[in-house]
Design a protein around this motif. Structure first.
Motif, PDB file in Angstrom:
ATOM      1  N   LYS A  53      -1.152   1.403 -17.205  1.00  0.00           N
ATOM      2  CA  LYS A  53      -2.015   1.399 -16.021  1.00  0.00           C
ATOM      3  C   LYS A  53      -2.255  -0.012 -15.504  1.00  0.00           C
ATOM      4  O   LYS A  53      -3.152  -0.231 -14.702  1.00  0.00           O
TER       5      LYS A  53
ATOM      6  N   VAL B 207      -0.919  -3.598 -13.683  1.00  0.00           N
ATOM      7  CA  VAL B 207       0.070  -4.346 -12.911  1.00  0.00           C
ATOM      8  C   VAL B 207      -0.470  -5.756 -12.728  1.00  0.00           C
ATOM      9  O   VAL B 207      -1.609  -5.944 -12.283  1.00  0.00           O
TER      10      VAL B 207
ATOM     11  N   ALA C  76      -4.337 -11.364  -2.050  1.00  0.00           N
ATOM     12  CA  ALA C  76      -4.057 -10.401  -0.974  1.00  0.00           C
ATOM     13  C   ALA C  76      -3.105  -9.320  -1.475  1.00  0.00           C
ATOM     14  O   ALA C  76      -3.284  -8.132  -1.194  1.00  0.00           O
ATOM     15  N   VAL C  77      -2.103  -9.711  -2.258  1.00  0.00           N
ATOM     16  CA  VAL C  77      -1.161  -8.746  -2.834  1.00  0.00           C
ATOM     17  C   VAL C  77      -1.930  -7.789  -3.758  1.00  0.00           C
ATOM     18  O   VAL C  77      -1.756  -6.567  -3.706  1.00  0.00           O
TER      19      VAL C  77
ATOM     20  N   THR D 218      -5.047  -7.041  -3.572  1.00  0.00           N
ATOM     21  CA  THR D 218      -5.883  -6.181  -2.722  1.00  0.00           C
ATOM     22  C   THR D 218      -5.090  -4.966  -2.246  1.00  0.00           C
ATOM     23  O   THR D 218      -5.550  -3.824  -2.355  1.00  0.00           O
ATOM     24  N   GLY D 219      -3.874  -5.228  -1.732  1.00  0.00           N
ATOM     25  CA  GLY D 219      -3.042  -4.131  -1.232  1.00  0.00           C
ATOM     26  C   GLY D 219      -2.715  -3.130  -2.325  1.00  0.00           C
ATOM     27  O   GLY D 219      -2.746  -1.918  -2.108  1.00  0.00           O
ATOM     28  N   LEU D 220      -2.431  -3.640  -3.507  1.00  0.00           N
ATOM     29  CA  LEU D 220      -2.091  -2.767  -4.638  1.00  0.00           C
ATOM     30  C   LEU D 220      -3.297  -1.956  -5.100  1.00  0.00           C
ATOM     31  O   LEU D 220      -3.214  -0.747  -5.307  1.00  0.00           O
TER      32      LEU D 220
ATOM     33  N   ARG E  32      -6.196  -1.293  -3.539  1.00  0.00           N
ATOM     34  CA  ARG E  32      -6.757  -0.363  -2.547  1.00  0.00           C
ATOM     35  C   ARG E  32      -5.951   0.932  -2.478  1.00  0.00           C
ATOM     36  O   ARG E  32      -6.501   1.984  -2.197  1.00  0.00           O
ATOM     37  N   THR E  33      -4.647   0.832  -2.699  1.00  0.00           N
ATOM     38  CA  THR E  33      -3.818   2.032  -2.599  1.00  0.00           C
ATOM     39  C   THR E  33      -3.582   2.677  -3.968  1.00  0.00           C
ATOM     40  O   THR E  33      -3.055   3.786  -4.027  1.00  0.00           O
ATOM     41  N   ASN E  34      -3.987   1.990  -5.035  1.00  0.00           N
ATOM     42  CA  ASN E  34      -3.811   2.529  -6.395  1.00  0.00           C
ATOM     43  C   ASN E  34      -5.073   2.268  -7.213  1.00  0.00           C
ATOM     44  O   ASN E  34      -5.061   1.468  -8.154  1.00  0.00           O
TER      45      ASN E  34
ATOM     46  N   LEU F 284      -5.203   1.886 -11.123  1.00  0.00           N
ATOM     47  CA  LEU F 284      -4.506   0.844 -11.881  1.00  0.00           C
ATOM     48  C   LEU F 284      -5.439  -0.331 -12.175  1.00  0.00           C
ATOM     49  O   LEU F 284      -6.342  -0.634 -11.402  1.00  0.00           O
TER      50      LEU F 284
ATOM     51  N   GLU G  34     -13.132  -7.024  -4.245  1.00  0.00           N
ATOM     52  CA  GLU G  34     -11.991  -6.225  -4.708  1.00  0.00           C
ATOM     53  C   GLU G  34     -12.137  -6.011  -6.212  1.00  0.00           C
ATOM     54  O   GLU G  34     -12.468  -6.951  -6.949  1.00  0.00           O
TER      55      GLU G  34
END
Lengths: 252, 359
Positions: free
Chosen positions: A51, A53, A82-83, A85-87, A89-91, A94, A121
């Motif tokens: 779980k 990353v 920022a990377v 954050t994107g990961l 927010r969508t997962n 994890l 975050e």
């Protein structure tokens, strides 16, 4: 004799299963390897290998993904928050952590780190502060101490020319989105244990949705500082730690 | 169930994103495309489809948030306008280098610099020739109507995932701001984690479970290995050139003179063709829909019957270079364009065509 001693019940220390067999490319005495080892142990002990990353930075730890057996994303210079954050927010299920040095986080990536932390975050930031750019050959960082000689401050950092070293953790502690800020080191066995405890708390708080966890590790760069590993540890304790004192800064 | 509505180009991008099962949008306000994020925030898709919408601190952050979500195999997008796309150039290069699928919408405005908020097509070079460091290409789609703004959101995601490559919709301020009727696609569900694992599990970072670890990266320090990787990218672009060219022809079968134009210039060019035909000039319109891959063979196939091509763009002449490369020196290729946010009228285009014919 050996057969009698080498038994599972006598085992007091072992290499974490999450550390790969790839030989680390770090210089002797570098703190990165120790922090990697702590992360590997911690992810193993928390049972979150499937779980987790990690976001690797640009800098000496750019190849971090070679050493820990989890999924990785290698980010552009300074953009790891920022990377992450994107990961995240969508997962949301994890564990996401970004691993960044002082040039990456405190110079080129200041906007990204401030805003990720301010948004709260639910990620962990591991901030390695050795006051120098290691990979590009020992240039001045925002965290370089006054008077410290580097490739781009060969006469020593001067405030009138280069401004002042910058206490990132204290700044992050001001942001409402951040729930945990601590400054640690890995220059002694007890410091290593403290750092592991801090990282565990950081991971747990971020995963529990308490906001951003920020763990600074004051680190050595024996090559950049042009000192032996032992001297670098001593120099760090005598010069870096008075300006970057260790301990918990925020825990809410 | 499809639905007919009167909508702005920018609004329809938001509506199409939700309807195509997009997982996330990350963006930063900039004129003339801010309605994309505003519409998403009004529609609150996180309450319905579960799509994430987040306002970032900069275009640099938005594109890197896109990079993060795309790393996990999500359908993710951003939108911006020219100066914002310049800021995204770094991220686009990394996305291409890490072979990540995503959608970037550029509703372009006049430059250089802060330029103007009025429409322009001066981002053609940036969009089609890379727009960042290194040898790479985006898949670039150029809508000429509000309907295509809608349709190309679906198409761009399909192509991005088919080739594991970032895709761009290169629109202009007119297409983004104008209202037209649009047939909306019935909403598609977002992909489940299981579906993502099945289709993208060989590369996406979803947590290492019963497989080797997945690593999203664009760094490779061994020149021999990195050259092989670059060759692999070039082979992918060659396949895209072979298979994904899209274009439209209007009155081309008997044409002696072509107007080559995309986006809003194609709509103006369509009227100009009508006016030229009324005056007895056998004019036709060739409209590239994919700007990368550029329909080079297709435009060259018309060369034998033609006496000249007029390239009409809201720029100082960018696509005209690709048209010239396509047809060589077999026939005259001229450029007509206005800059800085000024839009050409059909009669100006007619005059430019007559000038080319008389020269």
């Amino acid at each position: 004799m050996m057969e009698e001693i080498v038994k599972p019940e006598n085992l007091v220390y072992a290499k974490s299963k999450l550390l790969t067999d790839a030989p680390m490319h770090y210089c002797p005495g570098c703190s990165h390897g120790t922090v990697h080892k702590i992360l590997a142990e911690l992810i193993g002990e928390l049972g979150i290998q499937d779980k987790s990353v990690g976001i690797a930075p640009v800098g000496c730890a750019v190849m971090l993904y070679n050493y820990l057996d989890i999924d990785w994303v290698e980010a552009a210079h300074g953009r790891a928050p920022a990377v992450a954050t994107g990961l995240k927010r969508t997962n949301p299920n994890l564990h996401i952590f970004a691993y960044q040095g002082d040039g990456d986080l405190a110079a080129i990536g200041t906007a990204e780190i401030i805003h990720a932390c301010n948004r709260g975050e639910n990620i962990t930031i591991v901030f390695i502060n050795n006051g120098i750019y290691g990979m590009t050959g020992g240039q001045m960082a925002p965290t370089t101490l006054l008077g410290m000689k580097t490739a781009t401050s060969p006469q020593g950092r001067k405030a009138d020319l280069n401004g002042y070293p910058f206490k990132v953790s204290e700044m992050m502690a001001q942001l409402s989105g951040v729930s945990y800020v601590t400054r640690q080191a890995v220059h002694t066995p007890s410091a290593v244990r403290q750092t592991k405890k801090a990282l565990k708390k950081a991971f747990e708080k971020a995963y529990a949705g308490k906001g951003t966890s920020f763990v600074e590790v004051v680190a050595t760069c024996s090559s950049g500082w042009k000192l032996s590993p032992t001297e670098a540890n001593r120099w760090m304790a005598e010069n870096m730690l008075p300006f970057y004192p260790l301990g918990e800064i925020k825990d809410i | 169930m499809s639905e007919l509505r009167l909508m702005k180009g920018n609004e329809v991008v938001a509506e199409a994103a939700i309807r195509c099962g997009c997982d996330a949008y990350f963006g930063y306000p900039i004129t003339p495309q801010s309605e994309v994020m505003e519409t998403l925030m009004e529609l609150q898709p996180w309450e319905t489809s579960g799509m994430v919408v987040l306002q970032a601190e900069s275009e640099t952050a938005s594109i890197n948030m896109v990079y993060g979500a795309a790393s996990a195999g999500k359908r993710v997008m951003t939108s911006s306008s020219s100066p914002g796309i310049s800021l995204m150039a770094e991220g686009l290069s990394y996305l291409a280098g890490a072979e990540l699928p995503c959608l970037v919408v550029d509703v372009s405005r006049g430059g250089p610099g802060l330029g103007t908020i009025q429409p322009s097509q001066a981002d053609y070079f940036m969009a089609t020739k890379g727009g960042g460091h290194g040898d790479f290409h985006l898949i670039v789609l150029a809508p000429a109507s509000v309907q295509e703004m809608h349709d190309f959101v679906f198409l761009a995601f399909d192509l991005a995932f088919k080739y594991r490559n970032p895709a761009m919709i290169l629109a202009d301020g007119v297409i983004g701001q104008m209202m037209e009727k649009v047939q909306l696609h019935a909403p598609l569900p977002r992909r489940t984690d299981e579906e993502i694992a099945r289709s993208s599990g060989s590369w996406a970072v979803t947590g290492k479970r019963n497989r080797r670890r997945n690593i999203i990266t664009s760094v490779e320090l061994d020149p021999a290995v990195h050259e092989k990787f670059n060759q692999k990218l070039q082979a992918k672009y060659a396949a895209i050139r072979e298979q994904e060219v899209r274009y439209e022809e209007l009155l081309c079968s008997d044409a002696e003179y072509l107007i080559a134009a995309y986006g809003i210039s194609a709509r103006i060019g369509q009227k100009a063709v009508e006016l030229l035909r009324a005056e007895g000039v056998k004019a036709g319109l060739f409209r590239p829909i994919t700007l990368f891959p550029f329909p080079a063979k297709e435009i060259a196939a018309r060369a034998a019957q033609l006496k000249g091509i007029l390239c009409v763009e809201l720029s100082a002449g960018q696509m005209v270079e690709d048209v010239r490369l396509s047809v060589g020196n077999r026939l005259p290729v001229a450029h007509f364009g206005r800059n800085g946010g000024v839009i050409h009228s059909p009669s100006e285009v007619v005059e430019a065509m007559k000038k080319m014919i008389n020269d």
